[in-house]
Design an enzyme around this catalytic site. Structure first.
Site, mmCIF file in Angstrom:
data_model
loop_
_atom_site.group_PDB
_atom_site.id
_atom_site.type_symbol
_atom_site.label_atom_id
_atom_site.label_comp_id
_atom_site.label_asym_id
_atom_site.label_seq_id
_atom_site.Cartn_x
_atom_site.Cartn_y
_atom_site.Cartn_z
ATOM 1 N N ALA A 165 0.805 -1.226 0.000
ATOM 2 C CA ALA A 165 0.000 0.000 0.000
ATOM 3 C C ALA A 165 0.837 1.274 0.000
ATOM 4 O O ALA A 165 0.278 2.365 0.072
ATOM 5 C CB ALA A 165 -0.924 -0.007 1.216
ATOM 6 N N THR A 178 2.590 2.496 -2.434
ATOM 7 C CA THR A 178 2.660 3.182 -3.728
ATOM 8 C C THR A 178 1.647 2.565 -4.695
ATOM 9 O O THR A 178 1.026 1.535 -4.380
ATOM 10 C CB THR A 178 4.103 3.082 -4.310
ATOM 11 O OG1 THR A 178 4.202 3.918 -5.472
ATOM 12 C CG2 THR A 178 4.477 1.661 -4.688
ATOM 13 N N GLY A 179 1.462 3.210 -5.845
ATOM 14 C CA GLY A 179 0.679 2.642 -6.935
ATOM 15 C C GLY A 179 -0.769 2.338 -6.584
ATOM 16 O O GLY A 179 -1.436 3.097 -5.874
ATOM 17 N N ILE A 180 -1.243 1.210 -7.081
ATOM 18 C CA ILE A 180 -2.647 0.821 -6.924
ATOM 19 C C ILE A 180 -2.985 0.605 -5.448
ATOM 20 O O ILE A 180 -4.065 0.983 -4.982
ATOM 21 C CB ILE A 180 -2.912 -0.491 -7.711
ATOM 22 C CG1 ILE A 180 -2.608 -0.295 -9.219
ATOM 23 C CG2 ILE A 180 -4.324 -0.980 -7.502
ATOM 24 C CD1 ILE A 180 -3.424 0.768 -9.896
ATOM 25 N N GLY A 181 -2.060 0.011 -4.712
ATOM 26 C CA GLY A 181 -2.316 -0.245 -3.294
ATOM 27 C C GLY A 181 -2.479 1.045 -2.519
ATOM 28 O O GLY A 181 -3.368 1.172 -1.669
ATOM 29 N N SER A 210 -4.288 -9.419 -13.372
ATOM 30 C CA SER A 210 -3.836 -8.570 -14.481
ATOM 31 C C SER A 210 -4.331 -9.138 -15.796
ATOM 32 O O SER A 210 -4.562 -10.355 -15.917
ATOM 33 C CB SER A 210 -2.305 -8.553 -14.486
ATOM 34 O OG SER A 210 -1.819 -8.053 -15.713
ATOM 35 N N TYR A 241 5.648 -13.838 -14.796
ATOM 36 C CA TYR A 241 4.656 -12.852 -14.329
ATOM 37 C C TYR A 241 3.252 -13.338 -14.685
ATOM 38 O O TYR A 241 2.353 -13.337 -13.825
ATOM 39 C CB TYR A 241 4.924 -11.475 -14.954
ATOM 40 C CG TYR A 241 3.944 -10.414 -14.493
ATOM 41 C CD1 TYR A 241 3.922 -9.966 -13.169
ATOM 42 C CD2 TYR A 241 3.011 -9.866 -15.376
ATOM 43 C CE1 TYR A 241 3.013 -9.002 -12.745
ATOM 44 C CE2 TYR A 241 2.101 -8.905 -14.959
ATOM 45 C CZ TYR A 241 2.103 -8.467 -13.645
ATOM 46 O OH TYR A 241 1.204 -7.514 -13.231
HETATM 47 N N1 LIG Z 1 0.146 -0.950 -12.973
HETATM 48 C C1 LIG Z 1 -0.404 -1.746 -13.859
HETATM 49 O O1 LIG Z 1 -0.548 -1.399 -15.042
HETATM 50 C C2 LIG Z 1 -0.922 -3.100 -13.453
HETATM 51 C C3 LIG Z 1 -1.577 -3.857 -14.410
HETATM 52 C C4 LIG Z 1 -2.078 -5.102 -14.053
HETATM 53 C C5 LIG Z 1 -1.947 -5.565 -12.762
HETATM 54 N N2 LIG Z 1 -1.272 -4.816 -11.847
HETATM 55 C C6 LIG Z 1 -1.153 -5.382 -10.484
HETATM 56 O O2 LIG Z 1 -1.448 -4.385 -9.534
HETATM 57 C C7 LIG Z 1 -0.767 -4.687 -8.308
HETATM 58 C C8 LIG Z 1 -0.090 -3.430 -7.774
HETATM 59 O O3 LIG Z 1 0.912 -3.056 -8.678
HETATM 60 P P1 LIG Z 1 1.275 -1.531 -8.984
HETATM 61 O O4 LIG Z 1 1.011 -1.308 -10.421
HETATM 62 O O5 LIG Z 1 0.664 -0.644 -7.967
HETATM 63 O O6 LIG Z 1 2.871 -1.612 -8.823
HETATM 64 P P2 LIG Z 1 3.862 -0.821 -7.851
HETATM 65 O O7 LIG Z 1 3.589 0.638 -7.954
HETATM 66 O O8 LIG Z 1 5.211 -1.320 -8.206
HETATM 67 O O9 LIG Z 1 3.437 -1.334 -6.408
HETATM 68 C C9 LIG Z 1 3.707 -2.653 -6.010
HETATM 69 C C10 LIG Z 1 3.626 -2.756 -4.499
HETATM 70 O O10 LIG Z 1 3.924 -4.105 -4.128
HETATM 71 C C11 LIG Z 1 4.903 -4.056 -3.104
HETATM 72 N N3 LIG Z 1 5.736 -5.242 -3.027
HETATM 73 C C12 LIG Z 1 6.594 -5.753 -3.943
HETATM 74 N N4 LIG Z 1 7.238 -6.816 -3.443
HETATM 75 C C13 LIG Z 1 6.799 -6.983 -2.159
HETATM 76 C C14 LIG Z 1 7.080 -7.891 -1.115
HETATM 77 N N5 LIG Z 1 8.019 -8.849 -1.236
HETATM 78 N N6 LIG Z 1 6.432 -7.765 0.059
HETATM 79 C C15 LIG Z 1 5.505 -6.800 0.227
HETATM 80 N N7 LIG Z 1 5.204 -5.890 -0.711
HETATM 81 C C16 LIG Z 1 5.842 -5.989 -1.901
HETATM 82 C C17 LIG Z 1 5.743 -2.831 -3.451
HETATM 83 O O11 LIG Z 1 6.533 -2.437 -2.336
HETATM 84 P P3 LIG Z 1 7.935 -1.632 -2.573
HETATM 85 O O12 LIG Z 1 7.542 -0.267 -3.018
HETATM 86 O O13 LIG Z 1 8.587 -1.706 -1.241
HETATM 87 O O14 LIG Z 1 8.667 -2.396 -3.640
HETATM 88 C C18 LIG Z 1 4.640 -1.856 -3.789
HETATM 89 O O15 LIG Z 1 4.062 -1.357 -2.627
HETATM 90 C C19 LIG Z 1 0.197 -5.830 -8.632
HETATM 91 O O16 LIG Z 1 -0.351 -7.041 -8.150
HETATM 92 C C20 LIG Z 1 0.256 -5.848 -10.150
HETATM 93 O O17 LIG Z 1 0.517 -7.130 -10.674
HETATM 94 C C21 LIG Z 1 -0.771 -3.592 -12.160
#
Ligand SMILES: NC(=O)c1ccc[n+]([C@@H]2O[C@H](COP(=O)([O-])OP(=O)(O)OC[C@H]3O[C@@H](n4cnc5c(N)ncnc54)[C@H](OP(=O)(O)O)[C@@H]3O)[C@@H](O)[C@H]2O)c1
Length: 316
Positions: free
Chosen positions: A26, A28-31, A154, A179
């Site tokens: 949570a 950054t990003g979607i979270g 995704s 992935y």
């Molecule tokens: N953005 C897109 O276009 C997209 C599309 C399809 C699906 N998604 C899905 O949406 C979800 C969120 O992704 P996002 O786009 O928001 O990406 P993001 O901005 O990179 O955020 C990912 C989050 O996951 C955390 N994370 C990674 N490894 C971890 C671990 N070992 N333990 C706990 N937390 C961890 C990261 O923490 P750190 O910051 O500490 O690394 C960050 O908070 C993912 O499941 C992704 O597959 C995203």
């Protein structure tokens, strides 16, 4: 809420002040957007993050935009089963119940690497970590009316295959396939979990959602030209392909809060190829509905994590 002529928004989902939500990843990003919007609706939100400095920054940003937000931090590294266990224990020490678990954290196409327990990173973090974390919290949810496990998948799941001969990519690591496998696993897990919860007549439902193409840090391991395409600089040019994270979070919010949502459903953007748009119910690939694959993945996940779900048995 929505009618056939309107886009769904979170307006009208009702008072969330009595509810507690955990959002993984949570900071950054979607979270982050999901946590912020849940806090704005009054929920108590637990930011389950591995980097506590970044989690503190996120909490401060939420407090600035949502005065009175009830937000706390739970240290959680999904790449370590001992961290997953500690996080669940820490949550349980302070809470008797959990309403909403949002399995959002993830990483995409990193160089080959392993979790602390030796799992390939994407399978380990995106799927196995959440498989274990959910189990270790589920009994706090099952009696709670309206409780939900929402797992973020995704569009990439459509290219996914669970390679049961080499699920950890030990023989050959292809970042895109690994992935896609992990994102297919998110859906297979959701559907199997839902069936087991229904058999156990639990109050909890399991739902999946995806954010389409969203401008986040997910591309951190991608080549520079890919990162450029999803950056703010190209916003007008690629508005059909990528949207802001606040919009990408809406299918996750809908899956989490819309009272119309049923267990086993999947939500995503309504635009072309599910890249952008407003949150609607969508259909996942046929492979995600294959019951044999769901069962085999469940058994594999139990074996690898050592975490079992004895209180929700396999459905008939
Ligand atoms: N953005 C897109 O276009 C997209 C599309 C399809 C699906 N998604 C899905 O949406 C979800 C969120 O992704 P996002 O786009 O928001 O990406 P993001 O901005 O990179 O955020 C990912 C989050 O996951 C955390 N994370 C990674 N490894 C971890 C671990 N070992 N333990 C706990 N937390 C961890 C990261 O923490 P750190 O910051 O500490 O690394 C960050 O908070 C993912 O499941 C992704 O597959 C995203």
């Amino acid at each position: 809420m929505t009618n056939q002529h309107e886009h769904w928004t979170a307006t009208g989902v009702g008072d969330q002040r009595a509810r507690t939500a955990i959002v993984t990843g949570a900071n950054t990003g979607i979270g982050f957007e999901t946590a912020k919007q849940l806090a704005a609706l009054g929920a108590t939100v637990v930011l389950a993050c591995r980097d506590i400095d970044r989690a503190n920054e996120a909490m401060a940003r939420i407090a600035t935009t949502v005065p009175g937000a009830r937000v706390s931090i739970l240290p959680l590294d999904l790449g370590s089963l001992s961290s997953v266990r500690e996080a669940a224990e820490q949550f349980r020490a302070h809470h008797d119940a959990l309403d909403l678990l949002i399995n959002n954290a993830g990483l995409m196409m990193p160089p080959y690497g392993k979790t602390a327990d030796g799992f390939e990173l994407q399978f380990g973090v995106n799927h196995l970590g959440h498989f274990a974390f959910t189990r270790l919290l589920l009994d706090l949810m099952m009696p709670v009316a309206g409780s939900r496990v929402v797992t973020v998948s995704s569009n990439a799941h459509r290219r996914g295959v669970v390679n049961f001969d080499d699920p950890q990519s030990q023989r050959r690591y292809r970042p895109v396939s690994a992935y896609a496998q992990s994102k297919l696993a998110n859906l297979l897990f959701t559907y199997e979990l839902q069936r087991r919860l229904a058999t156990a007549e639990a109050a909890t439902i399991a739902v999946a959602a995806h954010p389409g193409g969203s401008r986040t840090d997910l591309m951190r391991h991608s080549p520079p030209h890919v990162r450029f395409v999803v950056s703010r600089h190209t916003r007008p040019l690629f508005s059909w392909l990528v949207q802001d994270a606040s919009m990408g979070a809406l299918p996750i919010i809908r899956a989490t809060l819309d009272p119309q949502v049923q267990g086993g459903e999947y939500y995503g953007p309504d635009g072309w190829n599910g890249f952008t748009g407003h949150p609607v119910r969508v259909e996942s690939a046929a492979r995600s509905h294959d019951r044999q694959t769901q069962r085999l993945l469940w058994e594999l996940s139990e074996r690898l994590t050592g975490v079992t779900y004895p209180f929700i048995q396999e459905a008939a």
